[in-house]
Design a protein around this motif. Structure first.
Motif, mmCIF file in Angstrom:
data_model
loop_
_atom_site.group_PDB
_atom_site.id
_atom_site.type_symbol
_atom_site.label_atom_id
_atom_site.label_comp_id
_atom_site.label_asym_id
_atom_site.label_seq_id
_atom_site.Cartn_x
_atom_site.Cartn_y
_atom_site.Cartn_z
ATOM 1 N N LEU A 81 0.854 -1.187 0.000
ATOM 2 C CA LEU A 81 0.000 0.000 0.000
ATOM 3 C C LEU A 81 0.889 1.236 0.000
ATOM 4 C CD1 LEU A 81 -2.719 -0.885 2.669
ATOM 5 C CD2 LEU A 81 -3.067 -0.602 0.226
ATOM 6 N N ASP A 82 0.400 2.302 -0.553
ATOM 7 C CA ASP A 82 1.092 3.592 -0.562
ATOM 8 C C ASP A 82 2.443 3.555 -1.273
ATOM 9 O OD1 ASP A 82 -0.863 5.062 1.016
ATOM 10 O OD2 ASP A 82 -0.138 3.935 2.740
ATOM 11 N N ASP A 83 2.672 2.573 -2.105
ATOM 12 C CA ASP A 83 3.953 2.469 -2.795
ATOM 13 C C ASP A 83 3.709 2.585 -4.295
ATOM 14 O OD1 ASP A 83 6.519 2.035 -3.640
ATOM 15 O OD2 ASP A 83 6.785 0.155 -2.539
ATOM 16 N N PHE A 84 4.090 3.714 -4.857
ATOM 17 C CA PHE A 84 3.858 3.988 -6.265
ATOM 18 C C PHE A 84 5.164 4.036 -7.048
ATOM 19 C CE2 PHE A 84 0.467 5.855 -3.745
ATOM 20 C CZ PHE A 84 -0.643 5.295 -4.344
ATOM 21 N N ARG A 85 6.245 3.538 -6.446
ATOM 22 C CA ARG A 85 7.552 3.536 -7.104
ATOM 23 C C ARG A 85 7.599 2.437 -8.176
ATOM 24 N NH1 ARG A 85 11.387 2.049 -2.763
ATOM 25 N NH2 ARG A 85 9.625 0.703 -2.289
ATOM 26 N N PRO A 86 8.359 2.657 -9.241
ATOM 27 C CA PRO A 86 8.430 1.653 -10.313
ATOM 28 C C PRO A 86 8.835 0.258 -9.833
ATOM 29 C CG PRO A 86 9.409 3.708 -11.043
ATOM 30 C CD PRO A 86 9.099 3.873 -9.577
ATOM 31 N N GLN A 87 9.748 0.162 -8.893
ATOM 32 C CA GLN A 87 10.201 -1.159 -8.436
ATOM 33 C C GLN A 87 9.130 -1.907 -7.651
ATOM 34 O OE1 GLN A 87 11.637 1.775 -7.701
ATOM 35 N NE2 GLN A 87 12.386 1.860 -5.597
ATOM 36 N N SER A 88 8.035 -1.256 -7.297
ATOM 37 C CA SER A 88 6.953 -1.913 -6.569
ATOM 38 C C SER A 88 6.032 -2.707 -7.502
ATOM 39 C CB SER A 88 6.137 -0.875 -5.798
ATOM 40 O OG SER A 88 5.142 -1.504 -5.039
ATOM 41 N N PHE A 89 6.167 -2.489 -8.809
ATOM 42 C CA PHE A 89 5.316 -3.160 -9.793
ATOM 43 C C PHE A 89 6.168 -4.109 -10.632
ATOM 44 C CE2 PHE A 89 3.393 0.894 -8.795
ATOM 45 C CZ PHE A 89 2.070 0.561 -8.577
ATOM 46 N N LYS A 90 5.753 -5.361 -10.703
ATOM 47 C CA LYS A 90 6.496 -6.355 -11.466
ATOM 48 C C LYS A 90 5.698 -6.715 -12.734
ATOM 49 C CE LYS A 90 9.066 -8.124 -7.549
ATOM 50 N NZ LYS A 90 9.530 -6.837 -7.271
ATOM 51 N N ILE A 91 5.995 -6.016 -13.804
ATOM 52 C CA ILE A 91 5.288 -6.224 -15.068
ATOM 53 C C ILE A 91 5.943 -7.392 -15.809
ATOM 54 C CG2 ILE A 91 4.653 -5.205 -17.283
ATOM 55 C CD1 ILE A 91 4.614 -2.473 -15.826
ATOM 56 N N PRO A 92 5.168 -8.424 -16.131
ATOM 57 C CA PRO A 92 5.726 -9.574 -16.847
ATOM 58 C C PRO A 92 6.226 -9.177 -18.237
ATOM 59 C CG PRO A 92 3.574 -10.095 -15.943
ATOM 60 C CD PRO A 92 3.762 -8.617 -15.811
ATOM 61 N N PRO A 93 7.116 -9.976 -18.798
ATOM 62 C CA PRO A 93 7.646 -9.659 -20.127
ATOM 63 C C PRO A 93 6.576 -9.789 -21.214
ATOM 64 C CG PRO A 93 8.483 -11.779 -19.353
ATOM 65 C CD PRO A 93 7.727 -11.173 -18.221
ATOM 66 N N ARG A 94 6.725 -8.996 -22.262
ATOM 67 C CA ARG A 94 5.793 -9.020 -23.391
ATOM 68 C C ARG A 94 5.771 -10.385 -24.073
ATOM 69 N NH1 ARG A 94 1.589 -5.746 -23.522
ATOM 70 N NH2 ARG A 94 2.200 -3.734 -22.729
ATOM 71 N N SER A 95 6.846 -11.147 -23.943
ATOM 72 C CA SER A 95 6.858 -12.482 -24.546
ATOM 73 C C SER A 95 5.810 -13.391 -23.905
ATOM 74 C CB SER A 95 8.242 -13.119 -24.402
ATOM 75 O OG SER A 95 8.586 -13.283 -23.034
ATOM 76 N N ILE A 96 5.379 -13.070 -22.704
ATOM 77 C CA ILE A 96 4.349 -13.848 -22.007
ATOM 78 C C ILE A 96 2.975 -13.209 -22.156
ATOM 79 C CG2 ILE A 96 3.564 -14.723 -19.758
ATOM 80 C CD1 ILE A 96 6.073 -16.105 -20.737
ATOM 81 N N ILE A 97 2.912 -11.878 -22.042
ATOM 82 C CA ILE A 97 1.599 -11.215 -22.022
ATOM 83 C C ILE A 97 1.189 -10.644 -23.372
ATOM 84 C CG2 ILE A 97 1.707 -10.766 -19.565
ATOM 85 C CD1 ILE A 97 2.390 -7.821 -20.257
ATOM 86 N N GLY A 98 2.046 -10.774 -24.372
ATOM 87 C CA GLY A 98 1.697 -10.333 -25.715
ATOM 88 C C GLY A 98 1.292 -8.871 -25.769
ATOM 89 N N GLY A 99 0.234 -8.592 -26.509
ATOM 90 C CA GLY A 99 -0.255 -7.226 -26.675
ATOM 91 C C GLY A 99 -1.262 -6.800 -25.630
ATOM 92 N N SER A 100 -1.371 -7.561 -24.549
ATOM 93 C CA SER A 100 -2.333 -7.217 -23.493
ATOM 94 C C SER A 100 -2.081 -5.812 -22.967
ATOM 95 C CB SER A 100 -2.209 -8.191 -22.313
ATOM 96 O OG SER A 100 -2.406 -9.510 -22.722
ATOM 97 N N ALA A 101 -3.150 -5.114 -22.696
ATOM 98 C CA ALA A 101 -3.025 -3.820 -22.037
ATOM 99 C C ALA A 101 -2.607 -4.070 -20.586
ATOM 100 C CB ALA A 101 -4.355 -3.076 -22.085
ATOM 101 N N ILE A 102 -2.046 -3.062 -19.945
ATOM 102 C CA ILE A 102 -1.618 -3.176 -18.553
ATOM 103 C C ILE A 102 -2.243 -2.038 -17.764
ATOM 104 C CG2 ILE A 102 0.356 -3.050 -16.967
ATOM 105 C CD1 ILE A 102 2.049 -4.188 -19.283
ATOM 106 N N VAL A 103 -2.833 -2.391 -16.633
ATOM 107 C CA VAL A 103 -3.300 -1.400 -15.677
ATOM 108 C C VAL A 103 -2.635 -1.709 -14.341
ATOM 109 C CG1 VAL A 103 -5.507 -0.959 -16.822
ATOM 110 C CG2 VAL A 103 -5.373 -2.726 -15.068
ATOM 111 N N LEU A 104 -2.476 -0.687 -13.518
ATOM 112 C CA LEU A 104 -1.826 -0.864 -12.231
ATOM 113 C C LEU A 104 -2.845 -0.749 -11.109
ATOM 114 C CD1 LEU A 104 1.382 1.292 -12.840
ATOM 115 C CD2 LEU A 104 1.004 -1.137 -13.314
ATOM 116 N N SER A 105 -2.534 -1.370 -9.991
ATOM 117 C CA SER A 105 -3.412 -1.312 -8.825
ATOM 118 C C SER A 105 -2.579 -0.993 -7.591
ATOM 119 C CB SER A 105 -4.136 -2.649 -8.639
ATOM 120 O OG SER A 105 -5.006 -2.591 -7.526
ATOM 121 N N SER A 106 -2.857 0.143 -6.998
ATOM 122 C CA SER A 106 -2.209 0.545 -5.760
ATOM 123 C C SER A 106 -3.100 1.568 -5.069
ATOM 124 C CB SER A 106 -0.832 1.155 -6.029
ATOM 125 O OG SER A 106 -0.165 1.387 -4.811
#
Length: 172
Positions: A81-106
């Motif tokens: 909670l309360d952590d909006f720094r880039p290192q707090s979000f682990k976005i999977p590689p595009r090779s796995i998620i393809g063209g999926s859109a990404i939204v964040l939750s915090s």
């Protein structure tokens, strides 16, 4: 108070995967394959995706996500909670998620860890990502940086489908 509550949109259905033990990439791929049969207009996948543990499961998930194209949105949660720094979000590689859109939750919370507000969007590096709830609501931007959740929405009115019967083919 139920007097002031209002129902959720009838177009939203939650597939609850908590009843699936050891839910990983293979199971996520299977759920997506089953959900795709119902031809949904929009799917949000809200689960942690760990890559490199099982190459076959990673390939299955890559195939399943690419089959949705832009109709699939991956929800990436902040680690705290309360952590909006880039290192707090682990976005999977595009090779796995393809063209999926990404939204964040915090969420921003008070001293008792009760949610108070959330941002409309979060900037990671040079990219601005919408947040899950604002994307779900169709909100693109606002004058204010943050918004306050609608606690009057009755969560009991959101239809839920259990993941295990879905995977077992018991839901028609």
């Amino acid at each position: 108070s139920k007097v002031w509550n209002h129902p959720a949109s009838p177009s939203i259905v939650v597939v609850d995967v908590d009843d699936i033990g050891n839910f990983g990439n293979a199971e996520a791929a299977q759920v997506l394959d089953r959900v795709r049969r119902y031809m949904p207009r929009k799917v949000y996948l809200d689960t942690e995706i760990r890559t490199g543990l099982n190459p076959a499961a990673d390939r299955a998930l890559a195939r399943a996500t690419s089959s949705f194209g832009r109709d699939l949105t991956l929800v990436v949660r902040s680690q705290n909670l309360d952590d909006f720094r880039p290192q707090s979000f682990k976005i999977p590689p595009r090779s796995i998620i393809g063209g999926s859109a990404i939204v964040l939750s915090s969420w921003s919370a008070n001293a008792l860890y009760y949610v108070e507000s959330a941002r409309y969007s979060i900037e990671l590096g040079n990219r601005v990502y919408p947040t899950f709830s604002t994307d779900l609501a169709g909100m693109k931007s606002a004058t204010w940086r943050s918004y306050y959740p609608d606690f009057f929405l009755d969560p009991d009115t959101i239809p839920q489908v259990s993941g295990r019967p879905l995977l077992d083919g018991l839901i028609a």
